[in-house]
Design a protein around this motif. Structure first.
Motif, short mmCIF file in Angstrom:
data_model
loop_
_atom_site.label_atom_id
_atom_site.label_comp_id
_atom_site.label_asym_id
_atom_site.label_seq_id
_atom_site.Cartn_x
_atom_site.Cartn_y
_atom_site.Cartn_z
N ILE A 171 -103.36 -24.14 -1.71
CA ILE A 171 -102.94 -22.99 -0.90
C ILE A 171 -102.88 -21.77 -1.80
O ILE A 171 -102.28 -21.80 -2.87
CB ILE A 171 -101.55 -23.20 -0.28
N SER A 172 -103.49 -20.68 -1.34
CA SER A 172 -103.40 -19.39 -2.03
C SER A 172 -102.81 -18.39 -1.03
O SER A 172 -103.45 -18.06 -0.03
CB SER A 172 -104.79 -18.95 -2.50
N LEU A 173 -101.60 -17.94 -1.29
CA LEU A 173 -100.84 -17.11 -0.35
C LEU A 173 -100.59 -15.72 -0.93
O LEU A 173 -99.99 -15.59 -2.00
CB LEU A 173 -99.51 -17.79 -0.03
N GLY A 174 -101.02 -14.69 -0.22
CA GLY A 174 -100.66 -13.32 -0.57
C GLY A 174 -101.09 -12.88 -1.95
O GLY A 174 -100.38 -12.12 -2.61
N MET A 175 -102.28 -13.31 -2.40
CA MET A 175 -102.75 -12.92 -3.72
C MET A 175 -103.08 -11.43 -3.78
O MET A 175 -103.36 -10.79 -2.79
CB MET A 175 -104.00 -13.71 -4.10
N TRP A 176 -103.09 -10.92 -5.02
CA TRP A 176 -103.43 -9.53 -5.25
C TRP A 176 -104.94 -9.35 -5.37
O TRP A 176 -105.52 -8.43 -4.81
CB TRP A 176 -102.73 -9.02 -6.51
N ASP A 177 -105.60 -10.25 -6.10
CA ASP A 177 -107.05 -10.15 -6.26
C ASP A 177 -107.71 -11.27 -5.48
O ASP A 177 -107.47 -11.41 -4.28
CB ASP A 177 -107.41 -10.16 -7.75
N ASP A 178 -108.52 -12.09 -6.09
CA ASP A 178 -109.25 -13.13 -5.36
C ASP A 178 -108.39 -14.37 -5.17
O ASP A 178 -107.55 -14.71 -6.02
CB ASP A 178 -110.52 -13.51 -6.13
N CYS A 179 -108.66 -15.09 -4.09
CA CYS A 179 -107.92 -16.33 -3.85
C CYS A 179 -108.43 -17.45 -4.74
O CYS A 179 -107.66 -18.15 -5.38
CB CYS A 179 -108.05 -16.73 -2.39
N TYR A 180 -109.76 -17.59 -4.78
CA TYR A 180 -110.41 -18.64 -5.57
C TYR A 180 -111.54 -17.99 -6.37
O TYR A 180 -112.50 -17.49 -5.79
CB TYR A 180 -110.95 -19.74 -4.65
N ASP A 181 -111.41 -18.00 -7.69
CA ASP A 181 -112.38 -17.36 -8.58
C ASP A 181 -112.99 -18.46 -9.45
O ASP A 181 -112.25 -19.15 -10.18
CB ASP A 181 -111.69 -16.29 -9.42
N ILE A 182 -114.32 -18.61 -9.39
CA ILE A 182 -114.96 -19.80 -9.94
C ILE A 182 -116.11 -19.36 -10.86
O ILE A 182 -117.08 -18.78 -10.40
CB ILE A 182 -115.48 -20.69 -8.80
N ASP A 183 -116.00 -19.68 -12.15
CA ASP A 183 -116.88 -19.10 -13.16
C ASP A 183 -117.31 -20.12 -14.21
O ASP A 183 -116.81 -21.24 -14.26
CB ASP A 183 -116.17 -17.94 -13.88
N TYR A 184 -118.19 -19.67 -15.11
CA TYR A 184 -118.50 -20.29 -16.40
C TYR A 184 -118.99 -21.73 -16.29
O TYR A 184 -118.75 -22.54 -17.19
CB TYR A 184 -117.28 -20.25 -17.33
N GLY A 185 -119.66 -22.08 -15.19
CA GLY A 185 -120.26 -23.40 -15.11
C GLY A 185 -119.37 -24.49 -14.56
O GLY A 185 -119.61 -25.68 -14.83
N TRP A 186 -118.36 -24.13 -13.76
CA TRP A 186 -117.52 -25.17 -13.13
C TRP A 186 -118.40 -26.07 -12.26
O TRP A 186 -119.23 -25.59 -11.48
CB TRP A 186 -116.42 -24.53 -12.29
N PHE A 242 -110.30 -29.11 1.15
CA PHE A 242 -109.06 -28.81 1.88
C PHE A 242 -108.27 -27.72 1.14
O PHE A 242 -107.32 -27.99 0.40
CB PHE A 242 -108.21 -30.06 2.09
N ALA A 243 -108.72 -26.51 1.33
CA ALA A 243 -108.10 -25.36 0.67
C ALA A 243 -107.81 -24.28 1.70
O ALA A 243 -108.59 -24.08 2.65
CB ALA A 243 -109.02 -24.81 -0.42
N LEU A 244 -106.71 -23.58 1.53
CA LEU A 244 -106.26 -22.54 2.45
C LEU A 244 -106.02 -21.26 1.68
O LEU A 244 -105.51 -21.29 0.55
CB LEU A 244 -104.95 -22.99 3.12
N SER A 245 -106.38 -20.13 2.27
CA SER A 245 -105.92 -18.85 1.75
C SER A 245 -105.44 -18.00 2.91
O SER A 245 -106.02 -18.02 4.00
CB SER A 245 -107.04 -18.12 0.99
N VAL A 246 -104.34 -17.29 2.68
CA VAL A 246 -103.78 -16.35 3.66
C VAL A 246 -103.55 -15.04 2.95
O VAL A 246 -102.84 -14.99 1.93
CB VAL A 246 -102.48 -16.88 4.28
N ARG A 247 -104.13 -13.94 3.47
CA ARG A 247 -104.05 -12.64 2.81
C ARG A 247 -103.02 -11.76 3.51
O ARG A 247 -102.89 -11.77 4.72
CB ARG A 247 -105.41 -11.94 2.84
N TYR A 248 -102.31 -10.97 2.68
CA TYR A 248 -101.34 -10.00 3.17
C TYR A 248 -102.04 -8.65 3.31
O TYR A 248 -102.76 -8.22 2.41
CB TYR A 248 -100.17 -9.90 2.19
#
Length: 466
Positions: free
Chosen positions: A214-229, A235-241
């Motif tokens: 769960i990513s709730l009310g983040m300031w920047d990105d909810c899910y940031d995926i880099d560098y060869g992951w 089952f992931a949730l994000s809710v933006r304010y």
């Protein structure tokens, strides 16, 4: 851990007992806290005590930090408290639905805010595609990554991280949970990040898998995926304010393979898989030809950048002003032709303004090309009355912030989807989606008829008394 004999007749003796019996790096009591700082020894934190992370605090190679279910750990604001699990160190934070483990701000209730402390940084020995990779701002610098994709940094299960993510040094921020080269021997399930000062979850390479995020009310990105992951997230949730967005541009998913538009050595791209994500943006209604007010810094449902090959499938993105952008041609070309290494499959997207876009101009692609790519295997809503489409999908309108402030989001929102378009349409036939870690579903998005946030998640943490 040795038993602690509480001597109530003398506060001095009580403090001395704490210091002598608990194997902390540097310990004392500070306004009813046991302070964690420096290099921590192997130890278990009890739910019967309150702990304060001061400054950059490390679990070094060979040390194991274990937390009992129900333990609460606070991050110190003044010293930018940050917990860093070094290569070879382990954190065993295995809560339960009834007793989650909480890392939160040391500020009083109703005074907590994003970026109150530095969050959790986990560094492992799995592969990354950048040489000498470090998390900027961690001092002394730690080079993470290696050749052990099965590396085990411990367990995070039924864990909440609140009001974390801070600028450690100018232009170098931590996230609520930052992962550098974390291996798939690590367990991460039922993890919530709330009101962070930068990204929610960020992966810098590695192979670690995750479920029920769960990513709730983040300031920047909810899910940031880099560098060869190259792991799997399901089952992931994000809710933006509505008013919380960074000037750099905030997205639900942002992904790339490298910090510049240079092909990583060995064509080592970000090739992980995200399936069954529900992204709820800040736009919840259109009335009299106008959408509700949101920050102008909100950008995309999905921002694809620099050689990424991330596969996104069976997910739903609603409420963001823009849809999907391929920022560079080096990302777009990873998704087309017989040699495609990333796939966009069976997703649903609702974006009221720019739905498909490119960033840096290149003769090899265009907005129209992105449109063709997306619409071939995904669905986009063109209904400008967004609230009607959310009902068609089966999304509960109360899961949007709407006009509520952070303190008046529902205490126990219901994310179950029992009717509508989301109840069907998922597919797991592509080779990218046949990994044993993934659980095939018929529904798209993070939820079917069960709301897995019940019991352990907290949606109004500023009012919570710890």
């Amino acid at each position: 851990m040795k038993n602690i004999i509480l001597i109530f007749s003398s506060l001095f003796l009580f403090n001395s007992c704490i210091n002598d019996e608990l194997d902390f790096g540097t310990t004392n009591t500070d306004e009813n806290y046991i302070v964690l700082t420096g290099n921590l020894k192997t130890q278990t934190l009890s739910k019967d005590f309150r702990y304060l992370i001061k400054g950059q605090t490390f679990v070094r190679d060979g040390a194991v930090l274990t937390l009992e279910p129900g333990t609460v750990v606070f991050g110190d604001k003044a010293s930018k408290g940050t917990l860093v699990v070094d290569l070879g160190g382990k954190i065993i934070a295995e809560g339960t639905a009834a007793e989650p483990i909480v890392f939160t701000s040391s500020q009083k209730s109703e005074s907590r805010d994003r970026g109150d402390w530095g969050g959790i940084v986990i560094l492992g020995k799995a592969r990354v595609n950048q040489p000498n990779a470090v998390i900027e701002g961690i001092s002394p610098a730690i080079i993470y990554g290696g050749a052990d994709d099965n590396d085990n940094s411990g367990i995070l299960k039924y864990v909440r991280v609140e009001y974390a993510g801070i600028e450690l040094t100018p232009n170098n921020e931590t996230n609520s949970i930052t992962m550098g080269g974390v291996g798939k021997g690590t367990t991460m399930e039922y993890c919530q990040v709330s009101y962070g000062g930068d990204d929610g979850f960020e992966w810098f390479g590695g192979t670690v898998n995750g479920k029920y995020f769960i990513s709730l009310g983040m300031w920047d990105d909810c899910y940031d995926i880099d560098y060869g992951w190259s792991g799997h997230l399901q089952f992931a949730l994000s809710v933006r304010y509505p008013s919380f967005a960074d000037q750099s541009g905030s997205n639900i998913i942002e992904t790339d393979s490298a910090p510049s538009d240079t092909n990583p050595a060995g064509n080592f791209y970000t090739t992980g898989v995200v399936s069954n994500l529900t992204g709820i943006g800040p736009i919840y209604q259109r009335v009299n030809n106008a959408y509700n007010s949101v920050s102008g810094n909100y950008q995309h449902c999905i921002d694809m950048r620099r050689y990424t090959s991330l596969t996104i499938a069976n997910s739903v993105f609603v409420g963001m002003p823009r849809g999907i952008r391929f920022n560079q041609y080096s990302a777009y070309e990873r998704y087309v032709g017989a040699n495609a290494t990333g796939f966009l499959l069976k997703n649903i997207m609702s974006a009221p303004t720019t739905r498909y876009a490119i960033g840096t101009a290149n003769a090899g692609y265009s907005d129209a090309a992105v449109t063709t790519l997306w619409t071939a295997t995904n669905t986009t809503d063109i209904n400008t009355t967004v609230q009607d489409y959310y009902a068609t999908l089966g999304i509960n309108p109360n899961t949007f912030y709407g006009a509520n402030t952070t303190n008046f989001y529902p205490l126990n929102p219901n994310f179950e989807v029992t009717s509508g378009l989301l109840t069907s349409g998922a597919e797991f036939t592509n080779a990218k989606l046949t990994n044993a870690y993934l659980t095939p579903t018929s529904y798209r998005g993070a939820f079917g008829t069960t709301d897995w946030t019940n019991g352990w998640a907290e949606f109004v943490p500023n009012l919570k008394q710890y």
